[in-house]
Scaffold this active site. Structure first.
Site, PDB file in Angstrom:
ATOM      1  N   ILE A  15       0.826  -1.205   0.000  1.00 33.38           N
ATOM      2  CA  ILE A  15       0.000   0.000   0.000  1.00 33.38           C
ATOM      3  C   ILE A  15       0.864   1.260   0.000  1.00 33.38           C
ATOM      4  O   ILE A  15       0.566   2.238  -0.690  1.00 33.38           O
ATOM      5  CB  ILE A  15      -0.933   0.017   1.235  1.00 33.38           C
ATOM      6  CG1 ILE A  15      -1.958  -1.106   1.145  1.00 33.38           C
ATOM      7  CG2 ILE A  15      -1.635   1.367   1.375  1.00 33.38           C
ATOM      8  CD1 ILE A  15      -2.955  -0.959   0.039  1.00 33.38           C
ATOM      9  N   TYR A 166      -2.522  -7.969  16.830  1.00 33.73           N
ATOM     10  CA  TYR A 166      -2.757  -7.145  15.633  1.00 33.73           C
ATOM     11  C   TYR A 166      -4.070  -6.381  15.749  1.00 33.73           C
ATOM     12  O   TYR A 166      -4.126  -5.173  15.492  1.00 33.73           O
ATOM     13  CB  TYR A 166      -2.756  -8.026  14.379  1.00 33.73           C
ATOM     14  CG  TYR A 166      -2.835  -7.208  13.112  1.00 33.73           C
ATOM     15  CD1 TYR A 166      -1.744  -6.465  12.686  1.00 33.73           C
ATOM     16  CD2 TYR A 166      -4.007  -7.171  12.359  1.00 33.73           C
ATOM     17  CE1 TYR A 166      -1.809  -5.692  11.529  1.00 33.73           C
ATOM     18  CE2 TYR A 166      -4.082  -6.406  11.198  1.00 33.73           C
ATOM     19  CZ  TYR A 166      -2.984  -5.672  10.793  1.00 33.73           C
ATOM     20  OH  TYR A 166      -3.049  -4.900   9.659  1.00 33.73           O
ATOM     21  N   LYS A 170      -4.430  -2.159  16.056  1.00 34.53           N
ATOM     22  CA  LYS A 170      -5.139  -1.338  15.079  1.00 34.53           C
ATOM     23  C   LYS A 170      -6.319  -0.597  15.704  1.00 34.53           C
ATOM     24  O   LYS A 170      -6.771   0.418  15.156  1.00 34.53           O
ATOM     25  CB  LYS A 170      -5.597  -2.208  13.900  1.00 34.53           C
ATOM     26  CG  LYS A 170      -4.437  -2.723  13.055  1.00 34.53           C
ATOM     27  CD  LYS A 170      -3.605  -1.559  12.497  1.00 34.53           C
ATOM     28  CE  LYS A 170      -2.507  -2.007  11.565  1.00 34.53           C
ATOM     29  NZ  LYS A 170      -1.731  -0.875  11.025  1.00 34.53           N
ATOM     30  N   THR A 204      -0.875  -7.359  -0.094  1.00 32.83           N
ATOM     31  CA  THR A 204       0.318  -6.688   0.410  1.00 32.83           C
ATOM     32  C   THR A 204       1.279  -7.691   1.021  1.00 32.83           C
ATOM     33  O   THR A 204       0.994  -8.885   1.121  1.00 32.83           O
ATOM     34  CB  THR A 204      -0.048  -5.657   1.493  1.00 32.83           C
ATOM     35  OG1 THR A 204      -0.416  -6.353   2.693  1.00 32.83           O
ATOM     36  CG2 THR A 204      -1.193  -4.766   1.051  1.00 32.83           C
TER      37      THR A 204
END
Length: 287
Positions: A15, A166, A170, A204
């Site tokens: 990205i 994770y 976030k 990604t």
């Protein structure tokens, strides 16, 4: 479109690279960051050769180190007198084994939360010099999936799993960016907007560490047909960085299809403050 000076972290692939290339095509001055000098150099050379934008610079730093982040920020401040946009794109997933950085912090929280907190704080002096500056931070739809956070154990010394680390990271970075709005207003800084984005499930290299797990590789193989393109995944970062329609818009969360609602199931001002205070404690020696 007014030409901007834009710093993109984690721009050596995925990205970040797509974002850098698109913004370079629009004629902006682009500063790209990466950890791997060889990969970053390849992106730098590609942009200059294919797009022809000569207003590009590259800087390497390992965001798993607080000292490296400070060195990187100092370098940017020594070379630029202002910054229009900071895109906190660098991020990572790690493995189901809890690992620590050189500073003794859990790696996922370090690169996904503490690093953007520290870098944004250190670069506020450059951002506040503009009539209108923007901070764009890449989060994830996974912020909804960690379950109930234990804010007395932010770095998951207990009950660590890759997915919890994770997901929580976030979620916390969204809270941190919200709190920047409060803190900057207190300091009389009213020209900087703070928004978060997510790229959806995109092709990604985010899982370069966690992909060592056979189970994870099987899941990704089955999931791959549902992944969207990098161009679509980078759309929210690009629009938040330069779209005239988002001038002055702050505290929002965008995906490839536009504005979305953050999961606030576990949100409170008190919880936001706890995460902010923890970030300050972790980074205080470098502020």
């Amino acid at each position: 479109m007014n030409q901007k000076t834009i710093l993109i972290t984690g721009a050596s692939d995925g990205i970040g690279k797509e974002t850098a290339k698109t913004l370079a095509k629009q004629g902006h001055t682009i500063i790209i960051h990466g950890r791997n000098k060889q990969k970053l150099q390849a992106v730098y050379d590609e942009i200059k050769a294919e797009i022809g934008n000569k207003n590009i610079e590259m800087f390497t730093a390992d965001f798993l180190s607080l000292a490296e982040i400070k060195r990187f920020a100092d370098t940017i401040k020594s070379k630029y007198d202002h910054l229009d946009v900071l895109i906190n794109n660098a991020g990572a997933q790690f493995t189901d084994k809890r690992e620590l950085t050189v500073d003794g912090h859990e790696k996922t929280m370090m690169i996904n939360v503490f690093a953007p907190f520290l870098l944004t704080t250190l670069l506020l002096d450059l951002l506040k010099k503009n009539p209108s500056a923007r901070v764009v931070t890449v989060s994830s739809a996974s912020h909804k999936m960690g379950g109930k956070p234990n804010l007395d154990d932010i770095e998951l010394k207990n009950k660590y799993t890759m997915s919890r680390a994770y997901g929580f990271s976030k979620l916390y970075v969204i809270w941190v960016m919200r709190h920047f709005i409060t803190e900057t207003k207190k300091a009389g800084i009213n020209n900087i907007t703070f928004n978060c984005v997510h790229p959806a499930s995109t092709q990604t290299n985010l899982a370069r560490e966690s992909s060592s797990s056979l189970q994870f590789r099987i899941i990704m193989f089955l999931w791959r047909p549902m992944l969207i393109s990098l161009a679509k995944g980078a759309k929210s970062s690009i629009e938040c960085a330069v779209s005239p329609e988002l001038e002055g818009v702050t505290g929002k969360y965008f995906g490839p299809k536009g504005e979305e609602k953050v999961s606030d199931k576990y949100y409170s001002l008190e919880n936001e403050q706890k995460v902010w205070d923890y970030c300050k404690k972790v980074t205080e020696a470098y502020l």
